[in-house]
Design a protein around this motif. Structure first.
Motif, PDB file in Angstrom:
ATOM      1  N   THR A  91       0.839  -1.195   0.000  1.00 45.90           N
ATOM      2  CA  THR A  91       0.000   0.000   0.000  1.00 45.90           C
ATOM      3  C   THR A  91       0.881   1.254   0.000  1.00 45.90           C
ATOM      4  O   THR A  91       2.063   1.193   0.367  1.00 45.90           O
ATOM      5  CB  THR A  91      -0.926  -0.001   1.228  1.00 45.90           C
ATOM      6  OG1 THR A  91      -0.121  -0.078   2.409  1.00 45.90           O
ATOM      7  CG2 THR A  91      -1.878  -1.183   1.186  1.00 45.90           C
ATOM      8  N   CYS A 125      -5.610 -11.513  -1.275  1.00 44.08           N
ATOM      9  CA  CYS A 125      -6.280 -11.083  -2.502  1.00 44.08           C
ATOM     10  C   CYS A 125      -6.422 -12.247  -3.481  1.00 44.08           C
ATOM     11  O   CYS A 125      -5.740 -13.262  -3.354  1.00 44.08           O
ATOM     12  CB  CYS A 125      -5.504  -9.953  -3.171  1.00 44.08           C
ATOM     13  SG  CYS A 125      -5.217  -8.516  -2.125  1.00 44.08           S
ATOM     14  N   LEU A 136      -0.392  -6.552   0.108  1.00 46.39           N
ATOM     15  CA  LEU A 136      -1.428  -7.220  -0.674  1.00 46.39           C
ATOM     16  C   LEU A 136      -0.867  -8.549  -1.180  1.00 46.39           C
ATOM     17  O   LEU A 136       0.018  -8.572  -2.032  1.00 46.39           O
ATOM     18  CB  LEU A 136      -1.864  -6.340  -1.846  1.00 46.39           C
ATOM     19  CG  LEU A 136      -2.349  -4.929  -1.482  1.00 46.39           C
ATOM     20  CD1 LEU A 136      -2.744  -4.174  -2.735  1.00 46.39           C
ATOM     21  CD2 LEU A 136      -3.497  -4.985  -0.499  1.00 46.39           C
ATOM     22  N   PRO A 177      -9.022  -7.558  -3.083  1.00 49.12           N
ATOM     23  CA  PRO A 177      -9.035  -7.964  -1.680  1.00 49.12           C
ATOM     24  C   PRO A 177     -10.131  -8.964  -1.346  1.00 49.12           C
ATOM     25  O   PRO A 177     -11.279  -8.822  -1.795  1.00 49.12           O
ATOM     26  CB  PRO A 177      -9.264  -6.636  -0.944  1.00 49.12           C
ATOM     27  CG  PRO A 177      -8.751  -5.592  -1.884  1.00 49.12           C
ATOM     28  CD  PRO A 177      -9.101  -6.096  -3.253  1.00 49.12           C
TER      29      PRO A 177
END
Length: 275
Positions: free
Chosen positions: A95, A122, A200, A128
């Motif tokens: 992020t 994810c 992620l 997500p």
């Protein structure tokens, strides 16, 4: 304070674009991205080179022969020039504030040697699905802490100078080489949990730690824990004798079964609260 983003790539060229865009979107700007390709057989190098172009913040290297993730990650640390290092897999992403959140902790507390956050699981398209539920602060300076069950996983960042004072990464621990690294650095100072999903994690059929690799990961993690026990000169745990030599994973995990009890969990929470 410079941050080294370390990327070990093997045949993940098709996913790298998401990783790349997440890196250049960082709000903390004093970083380098060191990429070491482990003799990929796909078009990874072409894809990665085309994306980074002439951006001098990205440094690309290649193993002449396929060496495995442990050796590749160990080399990446050696190739880095930053004060803080953190691994990002080429099929994953971070992020925008991932680096800043970590750097802020290191700047505030010189005794902190490692930070880690939560992560978002994810799908293959990086959509997500759910947040990792076991992300939480752990007890510091505990010789009986082995990150089992796992709390320290993504996004892990550490001081390079502290890493240099450890036995360094054991490439023989395949799949669990990261956990081996985390425990070694844990032994050198404070670790700090950042309560944010800064990573992620993409799930797909080619993921190294996924699917058929899970049983192997459990086997290697048991060896990592056993090595930590020996490194800390422990002879017993909760009244049970630690074996002289490693024989099987069940023997190691059985030693830690008491840590799942309610009284132990309550005591752990109290220690975390007052540390």
């Amino acid at each position: 304070m410079k941050f080294s983003i370390l990327i070990a790539n093997y045949n993940n060229g098709k996913f790298f674009e998401d990783c790349y865009h997440s890196i250049i979107a960082q709000t903390f700007t004093d970083w380098e991205a060191v990429i070491l390709d482990d003799a990929s057989t796909d078009d990874s190098l072409e894809v990665i080179s085309a994306l980074v172009k002439d951006d001098c913040r990205f440094k690309i290297f290649r193993n002449e022969v396929n060496s495995g993730v442990g050796i590749t990650k160990s080399k990446l640390i050696e190739l880095s020039n930053g004060d803080i290092c953190g691994f990002v897999d080429p099929d994953d992403a971070i992020t925008p504030d991932a680096l800043k959140s970590s750097i802020d902790v290191f700047k505030k507390d010189k005794k902190t040697v490692l930070t880690y956050s939560s992560f978002m699981k994810c799908d293959e398209h990086l959509k997500p699905l759910e947040q990792f539920k076991s992300g939480m602060q752990v007890v510091n300076s505990d010789p009986y802490f082995f990150n089992c069950p796992v709390h320290i996983v993504h996004f892990v960042c550490f001081r390079k100078d502290v890493y240099e004072k450890t036995e360094k990464m054991n490439s023989e621990m395949k799949i669990a080489e990261d956990q081996d690294l985390y425990l070694k650095i844990y032994e050198k100072g404070k670790v700090k949990f950042i309560d944010e999903a800064n990573y992620l994690y993409r799930t797909h059929s080619g993921g190294i730690s996924q699917n058929e690799n899970l049983p192997k990961s459990r086997e290697y993690f048991a060896k990592v824990i056993f090595n930590a026990m020996k490194r800390r000169n422990l002879t017993t745990i909760n009244g049970k004798k630690i074996p002289e030599k490693y024989s099987n994973p069940k023997e190691i995990y059985d030693l830690l079964e008491y840590q799942n009890s309610i009284p132990f969990r309550i005591m752990k929470k109290m220690k975390i609260l007052f540390q």
